[in-house]
Motif scaffolding. Structure first.
Motif, PDB file in Angstrom:
ATOM      1  N   VAL A  14      50.026 -45.005  -4.196  1.00  0.00           N
ATOM      2  CA  VAL A  14      48.811 -45.650  -4.677  1.00  0.00           C
ATOM      3  C   VAL A  14      48.949 -46.075  -6.135  1.00  0.00           C
ATOM      4  CG1 VAL A  14      46.365 -45.297  -5.164  1.00  0.00           C
ATOM      5  CG2 VAL A  14      47.333 -44.503  -3.018  1.00  0.00           C
ATOM      6  N   LEU A  15      49.437 -45.199  -6.999  1.00  0.00           N
ATOM      7  CA  LEU A  15      49.556 -45.543  -8.415  1.00  0.00           C
ATOM      8  C   LEU A  15      50.532 -46.702  -8.633  1.00  0.00           C
ATOM      9  CD1 LEU A  15      49.524 -42.041 -10.135  1.00  0.00           C
ATOM     10  CD2 LEU A  15      47.728 -43.771 -10.090  1.00  0.00           C
ATOM     11  N   GLU A  16      51.621 -46.693  -7.918  1.00  0.00           N
ATOM     12  CA  GLU A  16      52.607 -47.767  -8.032  1.00  0.00           C
ATOM     13  C   GLU A  16      52.000 -49.109  -7.621  1.00  0.00           C
ATOM     14  OE1 GLU A  16      56.393 -49.120  -5.345  1.00  0.00           O
ATOM     15  OE2 GLU A  16      56.088 -46.985  -5.686  1.00  0.00           O
ATOM     16  N   LEU A  17      51.314 -49.130  -6.503  1.00  0.00           N
ATOM     17  CA  LEU A  17      50.688 -50.361  -6.019  1.00  0.00           C
ATOM     18  C   LEU A  17      49.526 -50.785  -6.914  1.00  0.00           C
ATOM     19  CD1 LEU A  17      50.695 -49.635  -2.201  1.00  0.00           C
ATOM     20  CD2 LEU A  17      52.164 -51.222  -3.451  1.00  0.00           C
ATOM     21  N   GLN A  18      48.788 -49.823  -7.447  1.00  0.00           N
ATOM     22  CA  GLN A  18      47.665 -50.129  -8.326  1.00  0.00           C
ATOM     23  C   GLN A  18      48.150 -50.781  -9.614  1.00  0.00           C
ATOM     24  OE1 GLN A  18      45.399 -46.704  -9.414  1.00  0.00           O
ATOM     25  NE2 GLN A  18      43.717 -47.902 -10.268  1.00  0.00           N
ATOM     26  N   LYS A  19      49.224 -50.284 -10.186  1.00  0.00           N
ATOM     27  CA  LYS A  19      49.774 -50.882 -11.412  1.00  0.00           C
ATOM     28  C   LYS A  19      50.245 -52.304 -11.155  1.00  0.00           C
ATOM     29  CE  LYS A  19      51.255 -46.546 -13.473  1.00  0.00           C
ATOM     30  NZ  LYS A  19      52.386 -45.695 -13.818  1.00  0.00           N
ATOM     31  N   LYS A  20      50.880 -52.521 -10.014  1.00  0.00           N
ATOM     32  CA  LYS A  20      51.351 -53.857  -9.663  1.00  0.00           C
ATOM     33  C   LYS A  20      50.169 -54.808  -9.463  1.00  0.00           C
ATOM     34  CE  LYS A  20      53.335 -55.360  -5.615  1.00  0.00           C
ATOM     35  NZ  LYS A  20      54.275 -55.287  -4.506  1.00  0.00           N
ATOM     36  N   ARG A  26      45.615 -63.078 -12.514  1.00  0.00           N
ATOM     37  CA  ARG A  26      44.610 -63.871 -11.803  1.00  0.00           C
ATOM     38  C   ARG A  26      43.298 -63.101 -11.668  1.00  0.00           C
ATOM     39  NH1 ARG A  26      47.710 -65.239  -6.417  1.00  0.00           N
ATOM     40  NH2 ARG A  26      48.247 -63.081  -6.747  1.00  0.00           N
ATOM     41  N   PRO A  27      42.184 -63.807 -11.446  1.00  0.00           N
ATOM     42  CA  PRO A  27      40.916 -63.102 -11.206  1.00  0.00           C
ATOM     43  C   PRO A  27      41.010 -62.200  -9.976  1.00  0.00           C
ATOM     44  CG  PRO A  27      40.537 -65.455 -11.527  1.00  0.00           C
ATOM     45  CD  PRO A  27      42.011 -65.253 -11.463  1.00  0.00           C
ATOM     46  N   VAL A  28      40.181 -61.182  -9.937  1.00  0.00           N
ATOM     47  CA  VAL A  28      40.243 -60.175  -8.883  1.00  0.00           C
ATOM     48  C   VAL A  28      40.079 -60.802  -7.499  1.00  0.00           C
ATOM     49  CG1 VAL A  28      39.094 -58.127  -7.939  1.00  0.00           C
ATOM     50  CG2 VAL A  28      39.421 -58.347 -10.381  1.00  0.00           C
ATOM     51  N   PHE A  29      39.185 -61.787  -7.367  1.00  0.00           N
ATOM     52  CA  PHE A  29      38.926 -62.352  -6.052  1.00  0.00           C
ATOM     53  C   PHE A  29      40.048 -63.268  -5.571  1.00  0.00           C
ATOM     54  CE2 PHE A  29      36.791 -64.894  -9.257  1.00  0.00           C
ATOM     55  CZ  PHE A  29      37.225 -66.177  -8.986  1.00  0.00           C
ATOM     56  N   LEU A  30      41.019 -63.596  -6.414  1.00  0.00           N
ATOM     57  CA  LEU A  30      42.149 -64.427  -6.003  1.00  0.00           C
ATOM     58  C   LEU A  30      43.449 -63.634  -5.855  1.00  0.00           C
ATOM     59  CD1 LEU A  30      41.657 -67.657  -8.130  1.00  0.00           C
ATOM     60  CD2 LEU A  30      41.266 -67.348  -5.701  1.00  0.00           C
ATOM     61  N   ARG A  31      43.430 -62.347  -6.080  1.00  0.00           N
ATOM     62  CA  ARG A  31      44.653 -61.546  -6.039  1.00  0.00           C
ATOM     63  C   ARG A  31      45.201 -61.293  -4.644  1.00  0.00           C
ATOM     64  NH1 ARG A  31      43.412 -57.177 -10.833  1.00  0.00           N
ATOM     65  NH2 ARG A  31      43.272 -58.726 -12.471  1.00  0.00           N
ATOM     66  N   ALA A  33      46.602 -61.727  -0.838  1.00  0.00           N
ATOM     67  CA  ALA A  33      47.346 -62.815  -0.210  1.00  0.00           C
ATOM     68  C   ALA A  33      46.409 -63.651   0.652  1.00  0.00           C
ATOM     69  CB  ALA A  33      48.468 -62.237   0.648  1.00  0.00           C
ATOM     70  N   GLY A  34      46.484 -64.959   0.514  1.00  0.00           N
ATOM     71  CA  GLY A  34      45.668 -65.870   1.309  1.00  0.00           C
ATOM     72  C   GLY A  34      44.241 -66.020   0.824  1.00  0.00           C
ATOM     73  N   ALA A  35      43.915 -65.478  -0.335  1.00  0.00           N
ATOM     74  CA  ALA A  35      42.542 -65.526  -0.822  1.00  0.00           C
ATOM     75  C   ALA A  35      42.125 -66.951  -1.200  1.00  0.00           C
ATOM     76  CB  ALA A  35      42.369 -64.604  -2.020  1.00  0.00           C
ATOM     77  N   LYS A  36      43.040 -67.712  -1.772  1.00  0.00           N
ATOM     78  CA  LYS A  36      42.689 -69.064  -2.200  1.00  0.00           C
ATOM     79  C   LYS A  36      42.346 -69.950  -1.005  1.00  0.00           C
ATOM     80  CE  LYS A  36      44.045 -72.514  -5.530  1.00  0.00           C
ATOM     81  NZ  LYS A  36      45.011 -72.912  -6.531  1.00  0.00           N
ATOM     82  N   GLN A  37      43.136 -69.864   0.055  1.00  0.00           N
ATOM     83  CA  GLN A  37      42.875 -70.659   1.252  1.00  0.00           C
ATOM     84  C   GLN A  37      41.547 -70.237   1.892  1.00  0.00           C
ATOM     85  OE1 GLN A  37      45.757 -69.033   0.681  1.00  0.00           O
ATOM     86  NE2 GLN A  37      47.211 -70.680   0.387  1.00  0.00           N
ATOM     87  N   THR A  38      41.282 -68.951   1.916  1.00  0.00           N
ATOM     88  CA  THR A  38      40.036 -68.456   2.488  1.00  0.00           C
ATOM     89  C   THR A  38      38.839 -68.960   1.704  1.00  0.00           C
ATOM     90  OG1 THR A  38      41.187 -66.458   3.219  1.00  0.00           O
ATOM     91  CG2 THR A  38      38.790 -66.358   3.161  1.00  0.00           C
ATOM     92  N   LEU A  39      38.950 -68.953   0.373  1.00  0.00           N
ATOM     93  CA  LEU A  39      37.843 -69.435  -0.454  1.00  0.00           C
ATOM     94  C   LEU A  39      37.620 -70.931  -0.289  1.00  0.00           C
ATOM     95  CD1 LEU A  39      38.281 -67.401  -3.753  1.00  0.00           C
ATOM     96  CD2 LEU A  39      36.394 -67.309  -2.142  1.00  0.00           C
TER      97      LEU A  39
END
Length: 73
Positions: A14-20, A26-31, A33-39
């Motif tokens: 969890v800590l490793e993935l959280q740091k990454k 980028r803004p939180v809502f675009l982080r 995968a596939g968030a831009k296409q969904t938006l």
């Protein structure tokens, strides 16, 4: 309990993935995968719905379509 060892004894990453994830500028809502296409798809559907609603309200307010119906009678 050897059968459940792969499920129970998993490494905590969890800590490793959280740091990454937090290092991403980028803004939180675009982080994710596939968030831009969904938006983009959501925005297109939302815009179409809102424009249709405004058009319908405009037709109700102005009485569009009723004048043509009166002329036919």
């Amino acid at each position: 309990m050897a059968l459940l060892d792969p499920i129970i004894n998993r490494p905590n990453r969890v800590l490793e993935l959280q740091k990454k994830y937090q290092a991403d500028p980028r803004p939180v809502f675009l982080r994710p995968a596939g968030a831009k296409q969904t938006l983009v798809v959501y925005g297109a559907i939302f815009a179409t719905g809102m424009l249709s609603t405004v058009y319908g309200i405009g037709c109700l307010v102005t009485g569009y379509g009723k004048a043509a119906q009166k002329q036919e009678d």
